[in-house]
Motif scaffolding. Structure first.
Motif, PDB file in Angstrom:
ATOM      1  N   ARG A  60       0.852  -1.323   0.025  1.00  0.00           N
ATOM      2  CA  ARG A  60       0.069  -0.069   0.243  1.00  0.00           C
ATOM      3  C   ARG A  60       1.134   1.464  -0.437  1.00  0.00           C
ATOM      4  N   VAL A  61       1.220   2.185  -0.977  1.00  0.00           N
ATOM      5  CA  VAL A  61       1.615   3.377  -0.974  1.00  0.00           C
ATOM      6  C   VAL A  61       1.075   4.911  -1.414  1.00  0.00           C
ATOM      7  N   GLY A  62       0.004   4.495  -1.448  1.00  0.00           N
ATOM      8  CA  GLY A  62      -1.283   5.934  -0.770  1.00  0.00           C
ATOM      9  C   GLY A  62      -2.500   5.694  -0.638  1.00  0.00           C
ATOM     10  N   ARG A  63      -2.857   6.676   0.664  1.00  0.00           N
ATOM     11  CA  ARG A  63      -4.089   6.520   1.125  1.00  0.00           C
ATOM     12  C   ARG A  63      -5.005   8.316   1.311  1.00  0.00           C
ATOM     13  N   THR A  64      -5.678   8.521   0.521  1.00  0.00           N
ATOM     14  CA  THR A  64      -6.320   9.719   1.007  1.00  0.00           C
ATOM     15  C   THR A  64      -7.124   9.823   2.035  1.00  0.00           C
ATOM     16  N   ARG A  65      -7.737  11.015   1.906  1.00  0.00           N
ATOM     17  CA  ARG A  65      -8.132  11.617   2.826  1.00  0.00           C
ATOM     18  C   ARG A  65      -9.353  10.816   3.426  1.00  0.00           C
ATOM     19  N   ILE A  66     -10.382  10.349   4.133  1.00  0.00           N
ATOM     20  CA  ILE A  66     -11.547  10.345   4.280  1.00  0.00           C
ATOM     21  C   ILE A  66     -12.160  10.940   4.235  1.00  0.00           C
ATOM     22  N   ILE A  67     -13.534  10.965   3.758  1.00  0.00           N
ATOM     23  CA  ILE A  67     -15.022  11.563   3.578  1.00  0.00           C
ATOM     24  C   ILE A  67     -15.842  11.239   3.597  1.00  0.00           C
ATOM     25  N   GLU A  68     -16.115  12.830   4.529  1.00  0.00           N
ATOM     26  CA  GLU A  68     -18.146  11.894   5.377  1.00  0.00           C
ATOM     27  C   GLU A  68     -19.097  12.351   4.425  1.00  0.00           C
ATOM     28  N   ASN A  69     -20.437  11.773   5.199  1.00  0.00           N
ATOM     29  CA  ASN A  69     -21.745  11.915   4.386  1.00  0.00           C
ATOM     30  C   ASN A  69     -21.609  12.485   2.705  1.00  0.00           C
ATOM     31  N   GLU A  70     -20.961  11.864   2.201  1.00  0.00           N
ATOM     32  CA  GLU A  70     -21.048  12.721   0.926  1.00  0.00           C
ATOM     33  C   GLU A  70     -20.898  10.580   0.381  1.00  0.00           C
TER      34      GLU A  70
END
Length: 262
Positions: A60-70
């Motif tokens: 695993r070389v990358g991860r985005t932030r968490i988007i809530e309620n979308e």
């Protein structure tokens, strides 16, 4: 497709998913199940928390932030500069929902590594597939962009740090500093007769040293501060372990040595 070695820099951008929360299954069906579970065990209503990851095979070389309620159209627009030396057939972008019982797979998108080898930018909407590689609910897609630069295209590759004009490693948090030193170790403690032949630049061979003994010397000779970084420190180990290479004060444990210095 056979795995290919990616050795260089991968520039990646994860933009958005066109549609996730649709009738007929997928995340919506899962979310209804989650709401029933959460009400039963008293966790309350679930909140969609969508994120995406970038994988090269099992790395695993990358991860985005968490988007809530979308849940319909999560938009990240996040870019990554990934230094890689990985063997992979595809760049895998995984979309997940982070919920109270653990991350749940929504689907994965695949971009063949073969398409990146010429250094051209790949910017497209990629179909999201389920674990059996079937399209999820009416063909949801994720917008991604990738471009790979082979390590040989780096003007500083294999040249080492040369002079004051060396710009340092790009895309790092801290600029290059003067007066730093890095020691390479084959292992924390090695016997005298274990000397692998590892060639270095300039026709030289790597000469292994004993990490624990160097740590002992560094702590013993410290004048002002001792900085220790790591996941944990086990204070019961002995740093000087070879009876043929004894050092004054080397018969105590790391914890005793630190207390003595304090």
């Amino acid at each position: 497709m056979d795995p290919i070695l990616l050795h260089g820099t991968l520039h990646a951008t994860i933009y958005e998913v066109d549609r996730l929360h649709v009738e007929g299954g997928g995340p919506k069906l899962f979310r209804k199940l989650m709401e029933n579970i959460e009400e039963t065990v008293g966790l309350g209503k679930g909140t969609p928390k969508i994120y995406a990851t970038i994988d090269l095979e099992k790395a695993r070389v990358g991860r985005t932030r968490i988007i809530e309620n979308e849940p319909n159209n999560p938009r990240w627009y996040e870019s990554f500069h990934i230094y890689c030396a990985h063997t992979a057939a595809d760049i895998v972008v995984t979309v997940k929902d982070d919920n109270p019982i653990g991350a749940t797979l929504i689907g994965r998108a695949y971009v063949p590594v073969q398409e990146l080898l010429d250094g051209e930018e790949v910017d497209r909407w990629v179909e999201i597939l389920d674990k059996d590689k079937n399209p999820i609910h009416k063909g949801s897609k994720i917008h991604v962009k990738f471009q790979f630069f082979d390590v040989t295209r780096d003007r500083n590759w294999a040249r080492g740090i040369r002079g004051p004009k060396f710009p340092g490693v790009p895309y790092t948090f801290f600029s290059q500093r003067q007066g730093c030193r890095v020691s390479l170790y084959q292992d924390a403690h090695i016997p005298d007769n274990f000397v692998p032949k590892i060639p270095l630049s300039g026709g030289k061979n790597y000469e292994p040293h004993r990490c624990w003994e160097d740590v002992f010397d560094a702590i013993t000779n410290a004048k002002h501060f001792i900085y220790i970084t790591g996941w944990s420190v086990y204070t019961e180990i002995t740093l000087v372990r070879d009876s043929r290479r004894q050092k004054p004060g080397g018969d105590i444990t790391l914890g005793e040595l630190l207390k003595k210095k304090a």
